[in-house]
Design a protein around this motif. Structure first.
Motif, PDB file in Angstrom:
ATOM      1  N   VAL A  37       1.181  -1.088  -0.044  1.00 16.05           N
ATOM      2  CA  VAL A  37      -0.056  -0.127  -0.415  1.00 16.05           C
ATOM      3  C   VAL A  37       1.269   1.236   0.111  1.00 16.05           C
ATOM      4  N   VAL A  38       2.313   0.973   0.917  1.00 15.72           N
ATOM      5  CA  VAL A  38       2.476   2.068   1.153  1.00 15.72           C
ATOM      6  C   VAL A  38       3.810   2.572  -0.049  1.00 15.72           C
ATOM      7  N   MET A 107       8.450   5.444   7.159  1.00 19.07           N
ATOM      8  CA  MET A 107       7.040   4.213   7.359  1.00 19.07           C
ATOM      9  C   MET A 107       7.129   3.382   6.560  1.00 19.07           C
ATOM     10  N   VAL A 108       7.690   2.328   6.071  1.00 18.76           N
ATOM     11  CA  VAL A 108       7.283   0.904   5.599  1.00 18.76           C
ATOM     12  C   VAL A 108       7.865   0.838   6.880  1.00 18.76           C
ATOM     13  N   TYR A 120      -0.516  -5.388  14.994  1.00 16.60           N
ATOM     14  CA  TYR A 120      -1.846  -5.590  13.881  1.00 16.60           C
ATOM     15  C   TYR A 120      -2.321  -4.153  13.619  1.00 16.60           C
ATOM     16  N   VAL A 121      -3.914  -4.156  14.630  1.00 13.61           N
ATOM     17  CA  VAL A 121      -4.145  -2.708  14.567  1.00 13.61           C
ATOM     18  C   VAL A 121      -3.776  -1.835  14.522  1.00 13.61           C
ATOM     19  N   VAL A 122      -2.378  -1.388  14.885  1.00  9.45           N
ATOM     20  CA  VAL A 122      -1.779   0.155  14.988  1.00  9.45           C
ATOM     21  C   VAL A 122      -0.723  -0.062  13.712  1.00  9.45           C
ATOM     22  N   ALA A 123      -0.138  -1.098  12.739  1.00  9.72           N
ATOM     23  CA  ALA A 123      -0.186  -1.300  11.287  1.00  9.72           C
ATOM     24  C   ALA A 123      -0.949  -1.194  10.803  1.00  9.72           C
ATOM     25  N   LEU A 124      -2.568  -0.869  10.914  1.00  7.51           N
ATOM     26  CA  LEU A 124      -3.362  -0.744   9.514  1.00  7.51           C
ATOM     27  C   LEU A 124      -3.897   0.604  10.041  1.00  7.51           C
ATOM     28  N   SER A 131      -1.477   7.033   4.243  1.00  3.77           N
ATOM     29  CA  SER A 131      -1.032   6.938   3.269  1.00  3.77           C
ATOM     30  C   SER A 131      -2.111   8.066   2.987  1.00  3.77           C
ATOM     31  N   SER A 132      -3.328   8.516   3.895  1.00  8.63           N
ATOM     32  CA  SER A 132      -4.029   9.666   3.445  1.00  8.63           C
ATOM     33  C   SER A 132      -3.731  10.517   3.452  1.00  8.63           C
TER      34      SER A 132
END
Length: 233
Positions: A37-38, A107-108, A120-124, A131-132
């Motif tokens: 995505v990044v 960022m990556v 995982y929630v933090v990553a999403l 990205s926004s």
């Protein structure tokens, strides 16, 4: 026999920080998705001519490697120091061409670290928010200024001619503003080269600049650069 082999590996690694195979695959898979995505955002928002496919692919691999490192380290301090010592021998010789590229590397890596430590929630959320922000800055052209519209104009003139007097009427027609950067004698005094910093009008095109300036400099050399940071001059 295969199960006994796996049990032996787990016993050697200790019991406190082991991850199930499913969790390892989940962390690597989520890291891959976030990195992709990044990379898509980077490719979409990239400006200029320095785009590199190898850099984009390196971002994806870097995300997976960082996630794997975080999984291996876990909460073991000894592993952390040993990995730091092993990675310290690596030397990177390719210079990053744009400051913005460094931001995407961090960022990556941040997202990969979150995946590797099972946040995982933090990553999403991090992927969505960062990205926004990158897309928003791209669409609103955040941080732009009139300086970003500056161009370089190199005009070759016959000797003994006042460059400002000869060029000024034409320059006023083509550009919002202009200023002389330097005057230089070239080819053992056969010609004079004037280097100018110019801000073109919205209706001005490159061919117009070349055509109209050539009419006043005797069809000698005219170079119009689309970036004021060109190092060719």
């Amino acid at each position: 026999m295969w199960q006994e082999f796996l049990d032996a590996l787990r016993a050697q690694g200790g019991q406190g920080d082991q991850l199930a195979t499913f969790e390892v695959l989940l962390a690597l898979g989520l890291s891959l998705v976030c990195s992709l995505v990044v990379c898509l955002v980077y490719r979409f928002t990239h400006k200029g001519t320095s785009y590199s496919q190898s850099y984009v692919q390196a971002l994806v691999v870097m995300g997976l490697v960082t996630t794997l490192i975080m999984i291996v380290i876990g909460s073991n301090i000894a592993r952390a120091f040993s990995l730091v010592g092993a990675l310290s021998i690596i030397r990177f010789r390719n210079a990053v061409k744009e400051t913005r590229d460094v931001a995407f590397i961090f960022m990556v890596m941040a997202l990969a670290m979150a995946c590797g430590t099972r946040f995982y929630v933090v990553a999403l959320l991090g992927t969505a928010i960062m990205s926004s922000v990158a897309l928003l800055m791209h669409f609103v052209n955040f941080g732009s200024s009139t300086r970003s519209q500056e161009r370089l104009l190199l005009v070759q003139l016959p000797p003994g001619i006042n460059a400002e007097t000869v060029l000024e009427p034409t320059l006023r027609k083509l550009f919002e503003s202009f200023s002389f950067v330097s005057l230089e004698s070239v080819r053992q005094g056969l010609y004079t080269e004037a280097l100018l910093s110019v801000v073109p009008k919205s209706s001005t095109t490159g061919p117009q600049v070349l055509e109209q300036v050539a009419q006043v400099n005797g069809n000698l050399k005219v170079t119009y650069n689309y970036t004021a940071q060109s190092e060719d001059l």
